[in-house]
Design an enzyme around this catalytic site. Structure first.
Site, PDB file in Angstrom:
ATOM      1  N   ALA A  92       0.799  -1.230   0.000  1.00 34.61           N
ATOM      2  CA  ALA A  92       0.000   0.000   0.000  1.00 34.61           C
ATOM      3  C   ALA A  92       0.831   1.279   0.000  1.00 34.61           C
ATOM      4  O   ALA A  92       0.304   2.350  -0.297  1.00 34.61           O
ATOM      5  CB  ALA A  92      -0.941   0.007   1.214  1.00 34.61           C
ATOM      6  N   GLY A 132       3.457   1.784  -1.961  1.00 35.41           N
ATOM      7  CA  GLY A 132       4.140   1.912  -3.242  1.00 35.41           C
ATOM      8  C   GLY A 132       3.408   2.795  -4.236  1.00 35.41           C
ATOM      9  O   GLY A 132       2.263   3.214  -4.015  1.00 35.41           O
ATOM     10  N   ASP A 133       4.066   3.071  -5.362  1.00 35.58           N
ATOM     11  CA  ASP A 133       3.514   3.973  -6.380  1.00 35.58           C
ATOM     12  C   ASP A 133       2.215   3.445  -6.987  1.00 35.58           C
ATOM     13  O   ASP A 133       1.278   4.214  -7.223  1.00 35.58           O
ATOM     14  CB  ASP A 133       4.534   4.201  -7.496  1.00 35.58           C
ATOM     15  CG  ASP A 133       5.566   5.255  -7.115  1.00 35.58           C
ATOM     16  OD1 ASP A 133       5.399   5.890  -6.057  1.00 35.58           O
ATOM     17  OD2 ASP A 133       6.531   5.430  -7.874  1.00 35.58           O
ATOM     18  N   HIS A 187      -0.458  -6.336 -23.307  1.00 37.22           N
ATOM     19  CA  HIS A 187      -1.508  -5.415 -23.758  1.00 37.22           C
ATOM     20  C   HIS A 187      -1.925  -5.662 -25.209  1.00 37.22           C
ATOM     21  O   HIS A 187      -3.112  -5.828 -25.512  1.00 37.22           O
ATOM     22  CB  HIS A 187      -1.031  -3.963 -23.626  1.00 37.22           C
ATOM     23  CG  HIS A 187      -0.677  -3.560 -22.228  1.00 37.22           C
ATOM     24  ND1 HIS A 187      -1.248  -4.133 -21.119  1.00 37.22           N
ATOM     25  CD2 HIS A 187       0.191  -2.624 -21.753  1.00 37.22           C
ATOM     26  CE1 HIS A 187      -0.739  -3.572 -20.031  1.00 37.22           C
ATOM     27  NE2 HIS A 187       0.123  -2.664 -20.393  1.00 37.22           N
ATOM     28  N   LYS A 228       3.084  -3.102 -32.931  1.00 38.07           N
ATOM     29  CA  LYS A 228       4.119  -2.064 -32.833  1.00 38.07           C
ATOM     30  C   LYS A 228       3.980  -1.321 -31.510  1.00 38.07           C
ATOM     31  O   LYS A 228       2.875  -0.927 -31.123  1.00 38.07           O
ATOM     32  CB  LYS A 228       3.987  -1.076 -33.999  1.00 38.07           C
ATOM     33  CG  LYS A 228       4.983   0.075 -33.954  1.00 38.07           C
ATOM     34  CD  LYS A 228       4.967   0.888 -35.241  1.00 38.07           C
ATOM     35  CE  LYS A 228       3.708   1.706 -35.385  1.00 38.07           C
ATOM     36  NZ  LYS A 228       3.782   2.636 -36.544  1.00 38.07           N
ATOM     37  N   ARG A 271       1.380  10.407 -28.217  1.00 37.19           N
ATOM     38  CA  ARG A 271       0.820   9.369 -27.342  1.00 37.19           C
ATOM     39  C   ARG A 271      -0.450   8.852 -28.000  1.00 37.19           C
ATOM     40  O   ARG A 271      -1.401   9.595 -28.208  1.00 37.19           O
ATOM     41  CB  ARG A 271       0.494   9.952 -25.965  1.00 37.19           C
ATOM     42  CG  ARG A 271      -0.248   8.988 -25.030  1.00 37.19           C
ATOM     43  CD  ARG A 271      -0.559   9.642 -23.696  1.00 37.19           C
ATOM     44  NE  ARG A 271      -1.399   8.790 -22.865  1.00 37.19           N
ATOM     45  CZ  ARG A 271      -2.714   8.857 -22.808  1.00 37.19           C
ATOM     46  NH1 ARG A 271      -3.359   9.773 -23.530  1.00 37.19           N
ATOM     47  NH2 ARG A 271      -3.407   8.034 -22.031  1.00 37.19           N
ATOM     48  N   GLN A 292      -6.803   5.148 -27.224  1.00 37.91           N
ATOM     49  CA  GLN A 292      -6.465   6.301 -26.393  1.00 37.91           C
ATOM     50  C   GLN A 292      -5.569   7.231 -27.201  1.00 37.91           C
ATOM     51  O   GLN A 292      -4.844   6.769 -28.087  1.00 37.91           O
ATOM     52  CB  GLN A 292      -5.754   5.870 -25.100  1.00 37.91           C
ATOM     53  CG  GLN A 292      -4.363   5.269 -25.350  1.00 37.91           C
ATOM     54  CD  GLN A 292      -3.623   4.892 -24.100  1.00 37.91           C
ATOM     55  OE1 GLN A 292      -4.209   4.558 -23.083  1.00 37.91           O
ATOM     56  NE2 GLN A 292      -2.307   4.931 -24.156  1.00 37.91           N
ATOM     57  N   SER A 321     -17.047   9.741 -32.579  1.00 35.22           N
ATOM     58  CA  SER A 321     -16.191  10.225 -31.494  1.00 35.22           C
ATOM     59  C   SER A 321     -16.969  10.064 -30.198  1.00 35.22           C
ATOM     60  O   SER A 321     -18.065  10.601 -30.048  1.00 35.22           O
ATOM     61  CB  SER A 321     -15.824  11.696 -31.701  1.00 35.22           C
ATOM     62  OG  SER A 321     -15.368  12.260 -30.480  1.00 35.22           O
TER      63      SER A 321
END
Length: 520
Positions: A25, A27-28, A257, A345, A353, A387, A415
């Protein structure tokens, strides 16, 4: 009352006492993701009324010191109402305890004593969130099993464990980790979290595919020329180089992912998508797809490392060949997808991003002859923006306005921020971690990685990773400039591996940002 609030409050677990124990708890991960997500659920009235949250770590601190440490991550924007709510949440629900280690059963027993007292000796459901390194999974699992599971007197209450990636570094370590945890808990207790499975557009893939007859009929080798799934970050390691250098971009992004996104995009229809048995049916379909993927060789992979990566002070090996960029060409050996190139990729320190799926369709047959144009109509291309600025858009050919009859491309677009007016308001679009913790509480297992799914994924990538790491000079990554699109060789590499497909794309048209996205 919102629709989700009404549905959740009608479920049995929401009427029962709940203890949430966050291990690691201090930690980051716990500060930046776990506790903000729990706070979001509390704000939305999605946690049971009789609920307590207990943080456990090795650091010694009081309840008040712990709350002060968490508070800045709950009220980032300084909104007065949010600040007051964060204080109420921390003071009324959140407590802290520490121990010598994550295997310290004596310290865990003190946590249990506190929880038993809170619930006045009554039975309660238990959710454990492992925000700790994988090396501690086995120790923590043993302690939780010994203190909480074996002493549980009422079988009607449940115990679930959320486990964070990485789930090993290769097939061997994955199997070892799985054996450690499965020796204490069966699969129905374990929820391996991959936060990409909590993203709105990833969760939308099953509805988009199997809820629209026209798209499902198009997604096959007869119509599709190529599939590309890309992940781009515009930042480098930013002081996390010491961690990243032990894993690299393939392990960090592609093996988990992107392969999860690929499996949902390309798998066959499961028996059920929602309702009884859906968790098993969806993951069965994903595993079947993964088993059809031919493991890529080093020749199917282009590696890169951004200039300045080794300047990160946390990287001890200043000769490291760790890739921060990779393009992998894969293929799926089944009747639906045989012969269709799959491009995965991922890269850091790039020009933007963005995470996106691109399905590029084949050219219309006899297009050049029909329209009397040298190239004919451009290829259709489906984009699913994961995203930021979630969107779906299809590049489609239409007639040029006015007297001109030549086909030109435009976008049929959705959108989410424009189409769904409340999408950006609080609670309407919860972040991935908030969604996934909610799914654990509701026992929606299909949004988590099953053990055989994980093993099959490592079977795909382990030979490639071992070949690269055993021959660092031969497979040394190409240096690319930060803020660029990656190694200059990428386009030529993809064109060589994917045949003439790249030649058929109008590069300017393909790179153009649709106007509706540029305005967001």
């Amino acid at each position: 009352m919102s629709q989700i609030e009404s549905a959740v409050q009608a479920e049995q677990w929401h009427k029962e006492p709940l203890a949430i124990v966050v291990i690691g708890a201090s930690g980051d991960l716990a500060k930046k993701k776990t506790f903000p997500s729990l706070f979001n659920l509390w704000l939305s009235n999605l946690l049971p009324k009789n609920c307590v949250i207990y943080g456990y770590a090795r650091s010694s601190m009081t309840d008040e010191a712990f709350r002060k440490k968490i508070f800045p991550f709950l009220a980032k924007n300084g909104d007065e109402q949010l600040v007051m709510a964060a204080r109420r949440f921390l003071e009324s629900l959140c407590f802290y305890g520490n121990g010598a280690s994550y295997s310290d059963q004596e310290s865990f027993a003190r946590v249990k004593t506190h929880l038993d007292s809170w619930f006045e000796g009554k039975s309660y459901n238990k959710l454990f969130y492992f925000a700790i390194p994988p090396t501690a999974f086995g120790h923590a699992t043993s302690a939780v099993h010994g203190v909480f599971y074996l002493s549980s007197g009422r079988k009607s209450s449940w115990l679930r464990i959320i486990v964070e990636k990485p789930f090993g570094r290769d097939l061997r370590s994955c199997l070892q980790l799985g054996e450690e945890m499965s020796s204490y808990f069966s699969e129905n207790h374990l929820f391996r979290i991959d936060h990409y499975l909590g993203k709105e557009m990833v969760q939308n893939l099953l509805v988009f595919r199997f809820g629209n007859i026209y798209f499902e009929q198009l997604l096959n080798r007869e119509k599709v020329a190529r599939i590309t799934i890309s992940f781009k970050e515009d930042i480098g390691t930013q002081g996390r180089g010491g961690y990243f250098d032990n894993f690299g971009i393939i392990r960090d992004i592609i093996q988990n992912h992107l392969i999860q996104v690929l499996s949902l995009l390309t798998m066959e229809a499961p028996v059920r998508i929602d309702g009884k048995g859906a968790g098993k049916h969806i993951r069965d379909a994903k595993v079947a797809l993964l088993k059809a993927i031919i493991p890529p060789s080093p020749d199917d992979c282009l590696l890169g490392q951004y200039r300045g990566y080794l300047d990160d002070e946390t990287i001890s090996n200043k000769q490291s060949a760790c890739p921060t960029f990779a393009v992998i060409i894969m293929s799926i050996n089944n009747p639906r997808w045989a012969g269709v190139p799959i491009v995965l990729k991922a890269g850091k320190a790039l020009d933007e991003r963005k995470a996106e799926i691109s399905v590029q369709f084949k050219k219309p047959p006899a297009g050049a002859f029909l329209f009397g144009h040298e190239k004919g109509p451009l290829q259709n291309e489906l984009f699913i923006r994961l995203q930021p600025n979630e969107a779906i858009y299809l590049k489609t050919n239409v007639k040029s306005p006015g007297f001109d009859s030549r086909p030109i491309q435009s976008e049929l677009a959705i959108s989410y921020h424009n189409q769904f007016k409340n999408f950006s308001t609080h609670g309407s679009n919860p972040d991935a971690y908030t969604r996934l913790i909610m799914s654990v509480l509701r026992n929606k297992q299909h949004e988590f990685v099953r053990s055989d799914e994980l093993i099959t994924s490592w079977e795909i990538f382990t030979p490639l990773l071992h070949a690269i790491e055993q021959n660092p000079k031969r497979f040394k990554p190409t240096i690319y400039e930060p803020g660029s699109q990656g190694p200059l060789e990428e386009d030529a590499f993809v064109q060589e591996k994917c045949g003439s497909i790249v030649d058929q794309i109008d590069a300017k048209m393909r790179s153009k940002i649709p106007s509706f996205l540029s305005r967001l």
